[in-house]
Design a protein around this motif. Structure first.
Motif, mmCIF file in Angstrom:
data_model
loop_
_atom_site.group_PDB
_atom_site.id
_atom_site.type_symbol
_atom_site.label_atom_id
_atom_site.label_comp_id
_atom_site.label_asym_id
_atom_site.label_seq_id
_atom_site.Cartn_x
_atom_site.Cartn_y
_atom_site.Cartn_z
ATOM 1 N N SER A 154 38.017 47.370 32.468
ATOM 2 C CA SER A 154 37.020 46.872 33.407
ATOM 3 C C SER A 154 37.123 45.363 33.480
ATOM 4 C CB SER A 154 35.628 47.283 32.934
ATOM 5 O OG SER A 154 34.637 46.454 33.499
ATOM 6 N N LEU A 155 37.208 44.823 34.705
ATOM 7 C CA LEU A 155 37.310 43.379 34.867
ATOM 8 C C LEU A 155 36.073 42.689 34.320
ATOM 9 C CD1 LEU A 155 38.947 41.006 35.942
ATOM 10 C CD2 LEU A 155 37.857 41.356 38.168
ATOM 11 N N ALA A 156 34.906 43.250 34.593
ATOM 12 C CA ALA A 156 33.659 42.645 34.104
ATOM 13 C C ALA A 156 33.628 42.611 32.589
ATOM 14 C CB ALA A 156 32.453 43.407 34.658
ATOM 15 N N ASP A 157 34.069 43.709 31.935
ATOM 16 C CA ASP A 157 34.096 43.737 30.471
ATOM 17 C C ASP A 157 35.109 42.730 29.930
ATOM 18 O OD1 ASP A 157 32.140 45.655 30.339
ATOM 19 O OD2 ASP A 157 33.541 47.328 30.110
ATOM 20 N N ALA A 158 36.262 42.635 30.595
ATOM 21 C CA ALA A 158 37.319 41.734 30.132
ATOM 22 C C ALA A 158 36.878 40.284 30.169
ATOM 23 C CB ALA A 158 38.566 41.912 30.975
ATOM 24 N N LEU A 159 36.054 39.930 31.157
ATOM 25 C CA LEU A 159 35.658 38.539 31.350
ATOM 26 C C LEU A 159 34.296 38.221 30.769
ATOM 27 C CD1 LEU A 159 36.916 38.043 35.018
ATOM 28 C CD2 LEU A 159 38.024 37.319 32.902
ATOM 29 N N ARG A 160 33.676 39.200 30.159
ATOM 30 C CA ARG A 160 32.355 38.966 29.559
ATOM 31 C C ARG A 160 32.489 37.977 28.409
ATOM 32 N NH1 ARG A 160 30.880 43.938 28.374
ATOM 33 N NH2 ARG A 160 29.751 44.207 30.341
ATOM 34 N N GLN A 161 31.637 36.989 28.355
ATOM 35 C CA GLN A 161 31.654 35.980 27.299
ATOM 36 C C GLN A 161 30.821 36.462 26.121
ATOM 37 O OE1 GLN A 161 33.472 32.996 27.599
ATOM 38 N NE2 GLN A 161 34.242 34.216 29.307
ATOM 39 N N GLY A 217 39.014 30.853 32.458
ATOM 40 C CA GLY A 217 38.413 32.107 32.036
ATOM 41 C C GLY A 217 39.369 33.282 32.157
ATOM 42 N N LEU A 218 40.105 33.336 33.255
ATOM 43 C CA LEU A 218 41.075 34.409 33.439
ATOM 44 C C LEU A 218 42.248 34.270 32.469
ATOM 45 C CD1 LEU A 218 41.056 34.599 37.333
ATOM 46 C CD2 LEU A 218 40.339 36.416 35.775
ATOM 47 N N GLN A 219 42.716 33.039 32.260
ATOM 48 C CA GLN A 219 43.795 32.824 31.295
ATOM 49 C C GLN A 219 43.376 33.274 29.901
ATOM 50 O OE1 GLN A 219 44.597 28.616 31.764
ATOM 51 N NE2 GLN A 219 46.473 29.022 32.906
ATOM 52 N N ARG A 220 42.167 32.920 29.509
ATOM 53 C CA ARG A 220 41.687 33.302 28.169
ATOM 54 C C ARG A 220 41.657 34.826 28.030
ATOM 55 N NH1 ARG A 220 37.698 30.286 28.175
ATOM 56 N NH2 ARG A 220 36.176 31.753 29.040
ATOM 57 N N ALA A 221 41.181 35.512 29.060
ATOM 58 C CA ALA A 221 41.131 36.975 29.011
ATOM 59 C C ALA A 221 42.525 37.581 28.906
ATOM 60 C CB ALA A 221 40.409 37.513 30.242
ATOM 61 N N SER A 241 39.497 41.377 42.385
ATOM 62 C CA SER A 241 38.718 41.286 43.615
ATOM 63 C C SER A 241 38.060 39.919 43.706
ATOM 64 C CB SER A 241 37.639 42.371 43.619
ATOM 65 O OG SER A 241 36.626 42.079 44.539
ATOM 66 N N GLU A 242 38.241 39.246 44.832
ATOM 67 C CA GLU A 242 37.638 37.918 45.002
ATOM 68 C C GLU A 242 36.123 37.988 44.862
ATOM 69 O OE1 GLU A 242 38.926 36.244 48.669
ATOM 70 O OE2 GLU A 242 41.025 36.049 48.036
ATOM 71 N N ASP A 270 31.416 36.865 41.630
ATOM 72 C CA ASP A 270 30.123 37.248 41.056
ATOM 73 C C ASP A 270 30.085 36.978 39.554
ATOM 74 O OD1 ASP A 270 29.183 38.075 43.497
ATOM 75 O OD2 ASP A 270 29.615 40.207 43.159
ATOM 76 N N ILE A 271 31.193 37.282 38.865
ATOM 77 C CA ILE A 271 31.241 37.088 37.409
ATOM 78 C C ILE A 271 31.100 35.616 37.043
ATOM 79 C CG2 ILE A 271 32.757 37.237 35.386
ATOM 80 C CD1 ILE A 271 33.896 39.836 36.670
ATOM 81 N N PHE A 272 31.771 34.744 37.804
ATOM 82 C CA PHE A 272 31.758 33.317 37.482
ATOM 83 C C PHE A 272 30.699 32.543 38.267
ATOM 84 C CE2 PHE A 272 36.026 34.478 36.053
ATOM 85 C CZ PHE A 272 36.111 33.794 34.847
#
Length: 229
Positions: A221-228, A17-21, A34-35, A40-42
């Motif tokens: 935003s990390l949450a926006d970046a990782l949102r599917q 997920g992080l690689q894709r982002a 942040s761990e 929380d996101i995953f």
């Protein structure tokens, strides 16, 4: 530890997920990971997140700083030059090897990939198009059949994505479609010399597309970046 859905570990899912982002330029170099937030996101524990971040640090996509935490890596201008210089030395040779080993099945895999890349560009999804552009180079390396070169190229392509996110100065995506189409024609003809020269010119062109005077990517935003989607 394995999850209930199959053999892929939860840590691997976080890594993917992080690689894709990163590869789709949804997350900026320098972003703090942040761990707790990643967990929380995953929907995973901090232990799993920590394992994923260690894996990404091993591939130089993440830096882990004592008492500060983990961050998406931010390559320096010097590293940017060195990565593309390395690509310019290795990838033309790999293109030659791929042309010599090319089969009809391999050509079809590359054709489908370039069609997907072209579709993403036309849809205006520059992040996806860029990720597919890098993937095209990885597929060529796989076809070449040289494990050491392939390993180097996987690392260089990953680091290139971060470099492009920071320093790319053009409005288009990194791998213009004409370069990949020209490579396809060389592969169709099994023309190793042409494939080598086209790839060399292509990497030079990518290198020249960098503006190494300073980063140009705003924080995300990390949450926006990782949102599917």
């Amino acid at each position: 530890m394995r999850d209930d859905a199959g053999s892929t570990s939860r840590s691997d899912l976080v890594v993917a997920g992080l690689q894709r982002a990163i590869f789709e330029h949804k997350i900026a170099p320098g972003t703090k990971l942040s761990e707790d937030e990643v967990g929380d996101i995953f929907g995973v524990s901090r232990t799993i997140v920590r394992s994923a971040l260690q894996s990404l640090a091993h591939s130089q996509l993440v830096t882990i700083e004592k008492n500060r935490g983990a961050f998406i890596a931010s390559p320096s201008p010097r590293e940017a030059h060195e990565v593309f210089e390395a690509r310019g030395l290795i990838e033309p040779r790999v293109a030659t090897m791929a042309a010599k080993r090319m089969t009809d099945q391999s050509l079809e895999i590359l054709r489908i990939h370039t069609e997907d890349e072209h579709a993403a560009m036309h849809a205006g999804d520059k992040g996806k198009a860029l990720a597919l552009s890098g993937g095209f180079h990885l597929k060529i390396a796989d076809i070449a059949g040289h494990d050491v070169f392939t390993s180097f190229i996987h690392s260089l392509i990953s680091r290139s994505s971060l470099i492009i996110a920071l320093y790319w100065r053009r409005a288009d995506t990194t791998c213009e479609s004409h370069s990949h189409h020209a490579l396809m024609r060389a592969f169709e003809n099994r023309d190793a010399a042409a494939a080598e020269e086209i790839m060399r010119s292509h990497i030079v062109d990518l290198h020249s597309g960098l503006n190494l005077s300073g980063p140009n990517t705003p924080p995300l935003s990390l949450a926006d970046a990782l949102r599917q989607d």
